[in-house]
Design a protein around this motif. Structure first.
Motif, PDB file in Angstrom:
ATOM      1  N   ALA A   1      39.824  -1.128  27.190  1.00 54.86           N
ATOM      2  CA  ALA A   1      39.931   0.026  26.292  1.00 54.86           C
ATOM      3  C   ALA A   1      39.835  -0.397  24.827  1.00 54.86           C
ATOM      4  CB  ALA A   1      41.230   0.773  26.551  1.00 54.86           C
ATOM      5  N   ALA A   2      40.531  -1.469  24.478  1.00 46.24           N
ATOM      6  CA  ALA A   2      40.498  -1.943  23.094  1.00 46.24           C
ATOM      7  C   ALA A   2      39.094  -2.370  22.699  1.00 46.24           C
ATOM      8  CB  ALA A   2      41.478  -3.106  22.920  1.00 46.24           C
ATOM      9  N   PHE A   3      38.360  -2.921  23.647  1.00 43.85           N
ATOM     10  CA  PHE A   3      36.992  -3.353  23.364  1.00 43.85           C
ATOM     11  C   PHE A   3      36.033  -2.169  23.239  1.00 43.85           C
ATOM     12  CE2 PHE A   3      32.836  -4.273  25.355  1.00 43.85           C
ATOM     13  CZ  PHE A   3      32.302  -5.101  24.370  1.00 43.85           C
ATOM     14  N   MET A   4      36.144  -1.180  24.147  1.00 41.04           N
ATOM     15  CA  MET A   4      35.138  -0.135  24.229  1.00 41.04           C
ATOM     16  C   MET A   4      35.369   1.041  23.287  1.00 41.04           C
ATOM     17  SD  MET A   4      32.776  -1.016  26.386  1.00 41.04           S
ATOM     18  CE  MET A   4      31.981   0.526  26.804  1.00 41.04           C
ATOM     19  N   GLU A   5      36.610   1.379  22.992  1.00 43.16           N
ATOM     20  CA  GLU A   5      36.887   2.611  22.244  1.00 43.16           C
ATOM     21  C   GLU A   5      36.189   2.694  20.887  1.00 43.16           C
ATOM     22  OE1 GLU A   5      38.667   5.692  22.837  1.00 43.16           O
ATOM     23  OE2 GLU A   5      37.942   4.898  24.731  1.00 43.16           O
ATOM     24  N   PRO A   6      36.155   1.622  20.079  1.00 45.28           N
ATOM     25  CA  PRO A   6      35.435   1.745  18.810  1.00 45.28           C
ATOM     26  C   PRO A   6      33.955   2.076  18.987  1.00 45.28           C
ATOM     27  CG  PRO A   6      36.870  -0.165  18.778  1.00 45.28           C
ATOM     28  CD  PRO A   6      36.862   0.335  20.180  1.00 45.28           C
ATOM     29  N   TRP A   7      33.338   1.588  20.039  1.00 43.69           N
ATOM     30  CA  TRP A   7      31.932   1.882  20.289  1.00 43.69           C
ATOM     31  C   TRP A   7      31.740   3.350  20.679  1.00 43.69           C
ATOM     32  CZ3 TRP A   7      28.161  -1.722  19.415  1.00 43.69           C
ATOM     33  CH2 TRP A   7      28.567  -3.051  19.284  1.00 43.69           C
ATOM     34  N   VAL A   8      32.714   3.900  21.372  1.00 41.84           N
ATOM     35  CA  VAL A   8      32.588   5.267  21.868  1.00 41.84           C
ATOM     36  C   VAL A   8      32.882   6.288  20.780  1.00 41.84           C
ATOM     37  CG1 VAL A   8      33.541   6.932  23.526  1.00 41.84           C
ATOM     38  CG2 VAL A   8      33.117   4.577  24.225  1.00 41.84           C
ATOM     39  N   THR A   9      33.855   6.011  19.935  1.00 37.41           N
ATOM     40  CA  THR A   9      34.350   7.013  18.988  1.00 37.41           C
ATOM     41  C   THR A   9      33.760   6.887  17.590  1.00 37.41           C
ATOM     42  OG1 THR A   9      36.264   5.605  18.491  1.00 37.41           O
ATOM     43  CG2 THR A   9      36.515   7.234  20.246  1.00 37.41           C
TER      44      THR A   9
END
Length: 996
Positions: free
Chosen positions: A554-562
């Motif tokens: 989650a920590a890795f992916m969330e910045p890419w998604v949001t």
């Protein structure tokens, strides 16, 4: 005593009692006081009594007036008040959904969710549909469980014309009828609120019935819409639904929240002779007294409203097959399936996709029947509605003998994706629209794996990068929508350009976890959330769990998604004063300088980037996870060895290098390109040319990366190079007053054509390998478009033979041959192809090829007449009008003609397609690509100021910025491009080039 006299004696000034006795204190007791009646009153007492009566009357009048004002002003006007304000004033009733939120970016506004006080568990939906009408009627019954006491029922509903009399609520526990006080339409959020006389009780079940509502049969999604399709006896209409996302509310009042699943009992009434389809098989058919047919369908599994599907048509016939466990698959077609092999191909592809995905995942395909119908002009290649697959007509019917390899792969992917939605989308559904991209990406990845299972001779990684990742990176630059807003963007009619970004991010996730761990996560998700809802946080947890919580996904992916956009990584080497050498990695946001003004805030954003890299001397891929904006590590490579970033081509970021490293990579491609994967070669070319557009490089560096192309035997790098060079050619040509005054455009064409022709010499037009067929198609097209004499001569011969003797053109090059024939031919040739495009037996794919080929004419008056056909009764559908504009604008004469046509016919265009805004968007976007002169800039500014529609004015404003960007591109790069084109192709990178 005489009348009127009182027999009262006054004794010592004390009033007597009723019996002549007084109390000791001179007063009467309470009972006696009540019985005492005065016989006379003096004038002063009378005046006092009258004044009190008047005051009482006035007070009573005022009280009545105040109560009337409260009733008529406050209560009766609640229909026109915001429900949020209404419930704020009446704290005894709970608010039914949160106050509206306002966006902090330019993306679409978040839509508030329904309350969970009531949850549906069954719908009974009845629709009365007719292809000849523009409206429909219906009724719906919703069975609800009350989880929390409430006095309102909130539904999603767009229009509907529902009256109080048509709404009833019954307590199924006690059979009591609940009084409906009033209805409120909240148009801002598309909500219908039912006010009840008393609260619904927690733990009970209720039946909400809406006896009648009306709806509009639209000309485009969302909701129910009609579209024209070509039949042997002319144009006919097809009615289909488009409910994902937030489209069910356009059809019937419902709780259009993906997490609020229920079962559905569907009934469709339609004229006799028309065929109705829904998610489940038909249960009963009853002929009504008016000649119509009432068709009931079996109850659906528990599912979300947006997965409900409807279709109504006449003229389509089906071919069906029964697979394991009695499951039926049917493919419908506008022609006789027995006479056209493409229907059987589509049927077999659907069955293969079901079997292939069942082998890949541990959950079986549960549906008892699957209907596949062709939908002309569908905005996406496929759309699945749980047992009713709607696929774009040109992506459904392919003939293994007559269709090109590119068409065949697109058909297989479209069908496989529709089938894959049974697992991700239908069985596992997102809780809310902000995660819609996740199930879309997962189902698409399953589709690619299915094709790879069926076609082991196709490199699935290369195909995925070419079809999904590269277009997504190109589109994401211009997007105002982050990935988490994908569903909302689609719902409000915005072009969700970041659709492929989800696949790119999941591919990049593979760089930090193993394939085995990812597959384990998929299996866990399907087992845990089958026929249930899932949010992306739960998916991240499932992936983390599969890694043994080694990685916080989650920590890795969330910045890419949001976050908007994506970064680029600059890689370079330098030497310290003590002669030690270091290597640096710096991340920065990537965007086209001067264009995406709203993305300036990206300067403060960082991503966690899994940078895969290797060097020429150390070919093992290494991983550097960048959590900060800059990293410096010891340089263990030789100064004469190249360093390669994104070395597995799975990263959703771009890479830039110092000038020397670019030169080393260009030389390596020239002599050892096969030692790098085709997708890696494609990424290098794509990054180089996009870095030029981002003002990070100058164009000679990018051109150097194409020197080796005459040795390239894979279509993916060729596609990347041709897409990049098409932009260069377009802006260069657009900046020239005329073709005769643009020698560098001619030199650039000669350069591309020469490279492509050399590749073609090593191949035939009848290759058998899928990748070789794709290579021949792309290089033949490049040679023809750029004017190679030998290749265009062969194309003209093949066109002439086809025109005179109907000699078959090889399918992989048919499109290019038609273009050459139209471009070089006269008006008679144009008319011949026009007639062929309207032949009754023509396939949808061939008609598309012919319609696009007709746009290749080099005569402005012919193109003007062709564009004018969209206003006339020439059998051109709405979807084909968009295609014609797109194809006309592929040449300079076509772009100029289309731009003049749009300016001169703007009122006609906006009037004819007022209810099809997506078409107007497509026309503007295709017409205004490549404009790069001051005259174009001034015309666009003037034209934009005269357009009233905001969404169109925004597109024109974007075109103004894009034109200015094109001008800057020309000003910055033209001198270098001229120098590069004058000298031999092997010349090294211009030494004047610098990196920021």
């Amino acid at each position: 005593m005489e009348d009127g006299e009182c027999d009262i004696a006054i004794i010592d000034g004390m009033p007597p009692s009723a019996d002549g006795r007084a109390t000791m204190d001179g007063t009467m007791n309470r009972v006696e006081q009540l019985q005492e009646e005065p016989c006379e009153r003096n004038d002063e007492d009378e005046r006092i009594f009258v004044k009190k009566w008047q005051i009482a009357c006035v007070l009573m009048f005022v009280l009545v007036a105040v109560l009337a004002a409260v009733y008529f002003v406050v209560i009766r006007t609640k229909v026109n008040r915001s429900p949020h304000n209404f419930y704020t004033a009446r704290s005894s009733l709970e608010p039914f959904y949160p106050a509206p939120t306002f966006p902090t970016t330019e993306g679409p506004q978040e839509i508030t969710r329904l309350p969970e006080y009531l949850l549906p568990y069954n719908y009974k939906v009845k629709l009365r549909l007719d292809l000849s009408e523009t409206t429909f009627t219906g009724s719906t019954t919703i069975n609800l469980r009350c989880l929390q006491a409430t006095q309102v029922i909130v539904l999603d509903c767009i229009e509907g014309n529902i009256t109080n009399a048509s709404v009833s609520v019954v307590d199924l526990t006690t059979a009591d009828v609940q009084v409906v006080i009033d209805l409120l339409y909240d148009d801002s959020e598309g909500r219908l609120v039912v006010y009840l006389g008393k609260r619904l009780q927690e733990g009970r079940i209720y039946k909400l019935e809406i006896a009648e509502f009306t709806g509009e049969l639209r000309t485009q999604p969302p909701g129910l819409y009609t579209t024209d399709y070509r039949h042997s006896d002319g144009l006919r209409q097809l009615l289909v639904s488009s409910l994902k996302p937030m489209g069910a509310r356009y059809v019937f009042p419902c709780m259009d929240d993906p997490a609020m699943k229920a079962t559905f009992d569907v009934t469709i009434e339609h004229p006799k002779g028309q065929t109705a389809l829904s998610n489940m098989p038909s249960k009963t058919k009853t002929v009504l007294t008016d000649g119509w047919v009432r068709e009931e369908f079996y109850r659906t599994p528990k599912m979300s409203t947006h997965l409900l599907g409807f279709a109504l048509f006449d003229g389509l016939t089906s071919l069906e097959a029964v697979i394991s466990r009695g499951r039926v698959v049917r493919v419908w077609a506008p022609f006789d399936p027995e006479e056209n092999p493409s229907v059987e191909v589509a049927l077999n592809t659907t069955i293969d996709a079901i079997h292939n995905i069942e082998q890949l995942v541990p959950v079986e395909y549960q549906l008892t029947k699957t209907d596949v119908i062709p939908v002309p002009g569908l905005s996406v290649p496929s759309s699945d509605y749980c047992g009713l697959l709607m696929i774009r007509e040109t992506a459904l019917f392919c003939d293994g003998q007559e269709s090109s390899m590119s068409q065949q792969l697109k058909c297989e992917l479209a069908i496989s994706k529709a089938v894959a939605h049974n697992w991700f989308g239908n069985s596992v559904t997102v809780e809310w629209w902000d995660d819609l991209w996740l199930t879309e990406a997962l189902s698409t990845m399953l589709a690619y794996e299915s094709v790879a299972y069926q076609r082991p001779d196709v490199n699935i990684c290369d195909l995925q990068w070419d079809e999904m990742i590269q277009p997504a990176m190109a589109a994401d630059i211009f997007s105002r929508v982050d990935l988490s807003s994908y569903g909302h963007a689609a719902a409000i009619g915005e072009d969700p350009a970041v659709g492929g970004k989800g696949i790119g991010l999941l591919r990049m996730l593979d760089t930090i976890i193993s394939d085995k761990e990812f597959l384990k996560a998929i299996e866990n998700v399907l087992a845990r959330f089958s026929h249930d809802n899932m949010n992306r946080s739960q998916f991240w947890d499932a992936v983390s769990e599969a890694t043994g919580f080694r990685i916080d996904v989650a920590a890795f992916m969330e910045p890419w998604v949001t976050q908007l956009g994506y970064p680029y990584v600059s890689i370079g080497r330098y030497q310290e004063r003590d002669e030690s050498r270091n290597q640096y990695f710096v991340q920065l946001p990537f965007y086209y300088s001067g264009f995406v003004s709203f993305m300036r805030h990206l300067q403060t954003i960082t991503w966690e980037i899994p940078v895969t890299w290797k060097s020429e001397g150390q070919t093992d891929t290494r991983l550097l996870t960048m959590t900060e904006d800059k990293y410096i590590i010891p340089d263990e490579t030789s100064p004469e060895e190249w360093v390669l970033g994104n070395s597995d081509s799975r990263g959703f970021y771009r890479v830039n290098y110092d000038n020397k490293n670019w030169a080393l990579l260009a030389d390596y491609l020239q002599y050892n390109h096969t030692l790098l994967e085709p997708s890696v070669r494609a990424v290098l070319i794509d990054d180089a040319f996009n870095n030029v557009r981002g003002s990070i490089l100058l164009i000679p560096t990018a051109m150097e990366m194409t020197r080796y192309l005459d040795k390239e035997e894979n279509y993916v790098p060729w596609r990347a190079a041709l897409d990049a060079l098409h932009y260069v050619k377009t802006v260069v040509h657009g900046s020239c007053p005329s073709s005769s005054q643009c020698p560098y455009h001619c030199r650039l064409q000669e350069y591309i054509a020469r490279k492509a022709a050399r590749v073609l010499k090593r191949h035939t037009f009848y290759e058998t390998s899928p990748e070789k067929r794709l290579l021949v198609a792309v290089t033949f097209k490049a040679a023809c478009q750029n004017g190679n004499r030998n290749v265009t001569k062969r194309a003209k011969i093949m066109f002439d033979r086809w025109k005179r003797k109907r000699v078959r053109i090889p399918p992989d090059i048919r499109e290019s041959v038609i273009h050459v024939g139209i471009s070089a031919g006269d008006e008679n040739v144009w008319w011949h192809v026009w007639k062929q495009s309207n032949a009754s037996a023509i396939s949808a794919q061939d008609r598309q090829i012919f319609l696009c080929g007709l746009a290749a004419s080099q005569q402005e008056w012919v193109l003007w007449r062709y564009l004018r056909y969209i206003f006339e009764e020439k059998g051109i559908t709405v979807q084909e009008a968009s295609l014609i504009f797109k194809c006309v604008t592929q040449t300079k004469v076509g772009r100029e003609t289309a731009w003049k046509f749009v300016q001169g016919n703007w009122e006609k265009l906006t009037s004819k397609y007022a209810d099809v805004p997506s078409l107007l968007k497509a026309i503007i976007q295709s017409t205004l690509t490549g404009l790069s002169t001051d005259q174009h800039f001034q015309q666009l500014e003037h034209f934009s100021s005269s357009v009233q529609e905001k969404y169109l004015r925004d597109l024109l404003d974007d075109a103004v910025h894009a034109t200015r960007l094109n001008q800057r591109y020309i000003d910055r790069n033209m001198p270098y491009l001229q120098d590069w084109l004058k000298v031999p192709c092997a010349t090294r990178v211009d030494t004047r080039e610098t990196n920021p």
